[in-house]
Enzyme design. Structure first.
Site, PDB file in Angstrom:
ATOM      1  N   CYS A  28      10.960  21.085 -43.268  1.00 36.24           N
ATOM      2  CA  CYS A  28      11.790  21.569 -42.161  1.00 36.24           C
ATOM      3  C   CYS A  28      12.725  22.692 -42.633  1.00 36.24           C
ATOM      4  O   CYS A  28      13.544  22.487 -43.528  1.00 36.24           O
ATOM      5  CB  CYS A  28      12.610  20.420 -41.587  1.00 36.24           C
ATOM      6  N   LYS A  55       9.079   7.447 -36.576  1.00 34.30           N
ATOM      7  CA  LYS A  55      10.443   7.313 -37.068  1.00 34.30           C
ATOM      8  C   LYS A  55      10.862   5.845 -37.202  1.00 34.30           C
ATOM      9  O   LYS A  55      10.525   5.019 -36.342  1.00 34.30           O
ATOM     10  CB  LYS A  55      11.423   8.010 -36.126  1.00 34.30           C
ATOM     11  N   VAL A  68      15.822  16.115 -37.538  1.00 39.88           N
ATOM     12  CA  VAL A  68      16.479  16.379 -38.812  1.00 39.88           C
ATOM     13  C   VAL A  68      16.903  17.846 -38.826  1.00 39.88           C
ATOM     14  O   VAL A  68      16.311  18.654 -38.110  1.00 39.88           O
ATOM     15  CB  VAL A  68      15.540  16.070 -40.008  1.00 39.88           C
ATOM     16  N   SER A  82      22.108  21.837 -37.923  1.00 37.16           N
ATOM     17  CA  SER A  82      22.177  22.519 -39.218  1.00 37.16           C
ATOM     18  C   SER A  82      23.363  23.471 -39.313  1.00 37.16           C
ATOM     19  O   SER A  82      24.025  23.542 -40.361  1.00 37.16           O
ATOM     20  CB  SER A  82      20.862  23.261 -39.509  1.00 37.16           C
TER      21      SER A  82
END
Length: 238
Positions: A28, A55, A68, A82
């Site tokens: 990712c 998950k 994520v 992020s």
């Protein structure tokens, strides 16, 4: 410590006292951003990889969206975006600082514009953009003109000045993975390097940074991973 991917039915790994935790998926780019900052700032942490196709139930309690990265600080505070995580880490661990106050507003503007490139990249790797790669790369180059011009104005090797700053770091994961596109499309990218001398020098300088080297991601493996995603059976471990 980095755990192998956790699936549904697995037990949540025990917290480690004094360590923050990054919930991750190896390929990712948004996670890659945070790995870079954690390494650069030498922040004690461990990494737990999540199988995003299957998950674990406990992860949805940490991040109900199931995406994520998620970052859980050693004080228990949890963040799940992020850019939010990056800014939080820069405020809590100010050395080295990742913003120059004189250019911060412009950096944030350029970061916002960069999301257009990230969207194009996502549509490409998921085989949602059916254009020829040559046409896609031409559009990306048009967006990159702004970044070439900005480096020319600043006359510094990095957007952050003499060393990488927040914009450099948050842009980097997509640059590192860009060579996966010709592998996925099975076409030459035909990227005009001579059009972007400042950006080409920037790439060379970024590749030499120790924190970048430590988190280097193989674009070949990324392409292999995306092939498995396209097949409907993502394989997280190569």
């Amino acid at each position: 410590m980095e755990e192998i991917d956790f699936l549904s039915g697995s037990d949540k790994p025990a917290d480690v006292e004094g360590l923050s935790r990054l919930y991750s998926m190896t390929y990712c780019p948004f996670v890659h951003r945070i790995r870079l900052i954690l390494t650069l700032k030498n922040i004690p942490h461990d990494i737990v990889n999540i199988n995003l196709k299957d998950k674990p139930e406990w992860y949805l309690e940490i991040n109900p969206k199931g995406t994520v990265p998620s970052y859980v600080d050693s004080n228990g505070e949890t963040l799940t975006d992020s850019i939010v995580i990056a800014n939080y880490l820069d405020e809590k661990y100010p050395e080295p600082t990742l913003y120059n106050e004189e250019t911060k507003s412009r950096d944030l503007e350029l970061l916002d514009h960069y999301s257009k490139i990230a969207v194009i990249f996502k549509e490409c790797i998921y085989d949602e953009d059916k254009r020829q790669l040559e046409e896609i790369v031409a559009e990306i180059m048009d967006y990159l003109d702004e970044y070439e011009q900005e480096l020319n104005v600043r006359q510094t090797p990095f957007f952050g000045g003499g060393s990488p700053g927040m914009l450099d770091i948050l842009m980097w994961p997509w640059v590192e993975k860009a060579k996966a596109l010709p592998l996925l499309y099975k076409q030459a990218a035909d990227f005009d390097k001579e059009r972007f001398p400042k950006l080409m020098r920037w790439i060379i300088e970024m590749k030499e940074q120790p924190f970048v080297k430590e988190n280097k991601s193989s674009y070949e493996q990324f392409a292999q991973y995306m092939e498995t995603v396209r097949s409907g059976k993502p394989e997280y471990d190569f």
